[in-house]
Scaffold this motif. Structure first.
Motif, mmCIF file in Angstrom:
data_model
loop_
_atom_site.group_PDB
_atom_site.id
_atom_site.type_symbol
_atom_site.label_atom_id
_atom_site.label_comp_id
_atom_site.label_asym_id
_atom_site.label_seq_id
_atom_site.Cartn_x
_atom_site.Cartn_y
_atom_site.Cartn_z
ATOM 1 N N GLY A 141 3.289 -13.133 -8.382
ATOM 2 C CA GLY A 141 3.051 -13.180 -6.947
ATOM 3 C C GLY A 141 3.663 -12.042 -6.171
ATOM 4 N N ASP A 142 3.404 -12.091 -4.871
ATOM 5 C CA ASP A 142 3.919 -11.121 -3.909
ATOM 6 C C ASP A 142 5.310 -11.590 -3.494
ATOM 7 O OD1 ASP A 142 4.507 -9.554 -1.655
ATOM 8 O OD2 ASP A 142 2.407 -9.488 -1.015
ATOM 9 N N GLN A 143 6.292 -10.764 -3.730
ATOM 10 C CA GLN A 143 7.664 -11.164 -3.411
ATOM 11 C C GLN A 143 7.923 -11.228 -1.916
ATOM 12 O OE1 GLN A 143 9.575 -8.107 -5.872
ATOM 13 N NE2 GLN A 143 10.185 -9.679 -7.322
ATOM 14 N N ASN A 144 6.997 -10.684 -1.105
ATOM 15 C CA ASN A 144 7.178 -10.697 0.349
ATOM 16 C C ASN A 144 6.362 -11.779 1.051
ATOM 17 O OD1 ASN A 144 8.913 -8.375 0.363
ATOM 18 N ND2 ASN A 144 7.105 -7.107 0.013
ATOM 19 N N ILE A 145 5.370 -12.349 0.354
ATOM 20 C CA ILE A 145 4.549 -13.419 0.930
ATOM 21 C C ILE A 145 4.598 -14.586 -0.049
ATOM 22 C CG2 ILE A 145 2.290 -14.089 1.827
ATOM 23 C CD1 ILE A 145 1.658 -11.154 2.239
ATOM 24 N N GLU A 146 5.358 -15.597 0.291
ATOM 25 C CA GLU A 146 5.683 -16.656 -0.666
ATOM 26 C C GLU A 146 4.451 -17.349 -1.235
ATOM 27 O OE1 GLU A 146 9.046 -20.139 -0.909
ATOM 28 O OE2 GLU A 146 7.844 -20.011 0.932
ATOM 29 N N THR A 147 3.432 -17.566 -0.404
ATOM 30 C CA THR A 147 2.266 -18.320 -0.867
ATOM 31 C C THR A 147 1.275 -17.469 -1.661
ATOM 32 O OG1 THR A 147 1.191 -17.925 1.266
ATOM 33 C CG2 THR A 147 2.397 -20.012 0.990
ATOM 34 N N HIS A 148 1.435 -16.163 -1.662
ATOM 35 C CA HIS A 148 0.527 -15.292 -2.412
ATOM 36 C C HIS A 148 0.991 -15.225 -3.863
ATOM 37 C CE1 HIS A 148 -1.731 -12.942 0.937
ATOM 38 N NE2 HIS A 148 -1.618 -14.222 1.208
ATOM 39 N N ARG A 149 0.445 -16.107 -4.638
ATOM 40 C CA ARG A 149 0.854 -16.216 -6.040
ATOM 41 C C ARG A 149 -0.298 -16.779 -6.856
ATOM 42 N NH1 ARG A 149 5.727 -20.219 -6.514
ATOM 43 N NH2 ARG A 149 6.712 -18.623 -5.214
ATOM 44 N N GLN A 150 -0.187 -16.644 -8.165
ATOM 45 C CA GLN A 150 -1.184 -17.189 -9.076
ATOM 46 C C GLN A 150 -0.501 -17.672 -10.341
ATOM 47 O OE1 GLN A 150 -3.632 -13.687 -9.819
ATOM 48 N NE2 GLN A 150 -2.622 -13.337 -11.778
ATOM 49 N N LEU A 151 -1.132 -18.600 -11.005
ATOM 50 C CA LEU A 151 -0.713 -19.027 -12.330
ATOM 51 C C LEU A 151 -1.577 -18.300 -13.342
ATOM 52 C CD1 LEU A 151 -0.474 -22.894 -11.740
ATOM 53 C CD2 LEU A 151 1.381 -21.215 -11.655
ATOM 54 N N ALA A 152 -0.974 -17.820 -14.409
ATOM 55 C CA ALA A 152 -1.720 -17.101 -15.439
ATOM 56 C C ALA A 152 -1.254 -17.570 -16.812
ATOM 57 C CB ALA A 152 -1.531 -15.592 -15.292
ATOM 58 N N ASP A 153 -2.140 -18.261 -17.524
ATOM 59 C CA ASP A 153 -1.849 -18.731 -18.889
ATOM 60 C C ASP A 153 -2.676 -17.916 -19.870
ATOM 61 O OD1 ASP A 153 -0.304 -20.642 -17.688
ATOM 62 O OD2 ASP A 153 -1.664 -22.311 -18.088
ATOM 63 N N SER A 154 -2.018 -17.243 -20.781
ATOM 64 C CA SER A 154 -2.706 -16.454 -21.792
ATOM 65 C C SER A 154 -2.719 -17.216 -23.111
ATOM 66 C CB SER A 154 -2.003 -15.098 -21.987
ATOM 67 O OG SER A 154 -2.160 -14.283 -20.851
ATOM 68 N N TRP A 155 -3.909 -17.629 -23.542
ATOM 69 C CA TRP A 155 -4.091 -18.349 -24.795
ATOM 70 C C TRP A 155 -4.427 -17.335 -25.885
ATOM 71 C CZ3 TRP A 155 -3.243 -23.581 -25.124
ATOM 72 C CH2 TRP A 155 -3.120 -24.267 -23.909
ATOM 73 N N ILE A 156 -3.610 -17.324 -26.947
ATOM 74 C CA ILE A 156 -3.713 -16.284 -27.975
ATOM 75 C C ILE A 156 -3.945 -16.936 -29.330
ATOM 76 C CG2 ILE A 156 -2.555 -14.292 -29.006
ATOM 77 C CD1 ILE A 156 -0.753 -14.280 -26.469
ATOM 78 N N PRO A 157 -5.046 -16.607 -30.005
ATOM 79 C CA PRO A 157 -5.323 -17.224 -31.303
ATOM 80 C C PRO A 157 -4.313 -16.811 -32.372
ATOM 81 C CG PRO A 157 -6.937 -15.520 -30.808
ATOM 82 C CD PRO A 157 -6.119 -15.694 -29.564
ATOM 83 N N ALA A 158 -4.229 -17.639 -33.422
ATOM 84 C CA ALA A 158 -3.205 -17.450 -34.451
ATOM 85 C C ALA A 158 -3.317 -16.110 -35.156
ATOM 86 C CB ALA A 158 -3.287 -18.599 -35.464
ATOM 87 N N TRP A 159 -4.549 -15.640 -35.397
ATOM 88 C CA TRP A 159 -4.677 -14.380 -36.137
ATOM 89 C C TRP A 159 -4.072 -13.209 -35.374
ATOM 90 C CZ3 TRP A 159 -7.100 -9.951 -34.538
ATOM 91 C CH2 TRP A 159 -8.000 -10.044 -33.474
ATOM 92 N N VAL A 160 -4.083 -13.287 -34.026
ATOM 93 C CA VAL A 160 -3.522 -12.204 -33.217
ATOM 94 C C VAL A 160 -2.000 -12.200 -33.307
ATOM 95 C CG1 VAL A 160 -3.398 -11.189 -30.913
ATOM 96 C CG2 VAL A 160 -5.501 -12.304 -31.663
ATOM 97 N N THR A 161 -1.382 -13.366 -33.183
ATOM 98 C CA THR A 161 0.082 -13.410 -33.264
ATOM 99 C C THR A 161 0.581 -13.090 -34.675
ATOM 100 O OG1 THR A 161 -0.051 -15.816 -33.537
ATOM 101 C CG2 THR A 161 0.393 -14.993 -31.329
ATOM 102 N N GLU A 162 -0.250 -13.350 -35.682
ATOM 103 C CA GLU A 162 0.119 -12.952 -37.051
ATOM 104 C C GLU A 162 0.114 -11.436 -37.191
ATOM 105 O OE1 GLU A 162 -2.632 -14.943 -39.558
ATOM 106 O OE2 GLU A 162 -1.787 -16.946 -39.179
ATOM 107 N N GLU A 163 -0.877 -10.789 -36.583
ATOM 108 C CA GLU A 163 -0.978 -9.335 -36.673
ATOM 109 C C GLU A 163 -0.022 -8.623 -35.721
ATOM 110 O OE1 GLU A 163 -2.635 -7.662 -38.808
ATOM 111 O OE2 GLU A 163 -3.999 -9.145 -39.678
#
Length: 279
Positions: A141-163
């Motif tokens: 988010g924006d550190q100067n505007i408290e409500t300007h923010r987002q949630l971001a979840d990154s889903w990563i398959p197993a083969w990627v974390t293995e590599e």
């Protein structure tokens, strides 16, 4: 025929839209509305409940029911969804270049865990719903505007974390996209789809959203290693981005398709005919 509470809600909705009840002003007391329409307080409460779910009004404890600021009365921040890059790495659009990771309630800026993939994420990744995989959760988010923010979840398959094991922990300078591109030796590509839904209580709390009928704006971004030679396209991440639809809109160019390349052929039928194609 509309129920009495629906008619009252319709009348109040029109009075709000006309400015008779301006944003920030209090609505009449329920007993006054009940007397005006000759109905019970319960009927008025149902009408107020409907308008609350629509995000038009809000109840303030011990002070009354007030008209909320409407999206068309507030300048929305238009999020131009494109991948940019600066000295810190990639970011998704010029409006958020200055945004930074905000701490979760526990203090960590990126919460890395394993979790069962929801149905839509699993479908994109071609795995069974509920498959355990690494997920990197952030509040940005924006550190100067408290409500300007987002949630971001990154889903990563197993083969990627293995590599690329760094994706299950601290990814270092440039973040996960730099680590994957370093491993692959070629650039990533992205595509997105945008939708809307109502937030969960946890999402509303994290995004500082009001306890009313305000939906989430949801952008699901798919990160891929594009196909080459005999190697098919491979999905390396599905990122689920959520933000308040009351504060943000999504902007994007509208390109001409191949059939609309200039110069165009003259039209040969009337758009208003019954068999004309829909816009």
């Amino acid at each position: 025929m509309a129920a009495q509470y629906e008619q009252i809600a319709r009348d109040l909705r029109e009075r709000i839209a006309s400015g008779e009840y301006a944003p920030g002003t209090a609505l009449p007391l329920m007993r006054d509305i009940a007397a005006e329409y000759g109905v019970s307080d319960i009927t008025v409460r149902k009408a107020y409940g409907l308008l609350t779910r629509e995000g038009l009004i809000e109840s303030r404890r011990r002070t009354g029911v007030f008209v909320r600021e409407l999206p068309d009365r507030v300048r929305l921040t238009v999020r131009n969804r494109q991948i940019e890059r600066d000295e810190l790495g990639y970011y998704s659009g010029p409006e958020v270049q200055h945004w930074r990771a905000l701490p979760h309630p526990g203090g960590e800026q990126t919460r890395v865990t394993t979790a069962p993939a929801p149905a839509d994420v699993a479908d994109i990744l071609g795995v069974e719903t509920g498959t355990e995989m690494t997920v990197r959760r952030r509040i940005i988010g924006d550190q100067n505007i408290e409500t300007h923010r987002q949630l971001a979840d990154s889903w990563i398959p197993a083969w990627v974390t293995e590599e690329v094991p760094a994706l299950a922990g601290n990814t270092g300078a440039g973040g996960m996209y730099d680590r994957v591109e370093e491993w692959a030796g070629r650039p990533l590509e992205w595509r997105e789809e945008v939708s809307a839904r109502m937030p969960s209580p946890e999402e509303a709390s994290a995004l500082l959203m009001p306890d009313t009928g305000v939906p989430l704006l949801r952008a699901v971004r798919v990160t891929v290693l594009p196909a080459r030679r005999k190697q098919p396209e491979r999905v390396v991440e599905v990122q689920d981005v959520r933000m308040s639809a009351e504060l943000f809109a999504v902007g994007y160019p509208v390109p001409r398709g191949d059939s609309a390349k200039w110069p165009v052929r003259p039209a040969t039928s009337d758009y208003y005919q019954a068999d004309a194609p829909a816009d």
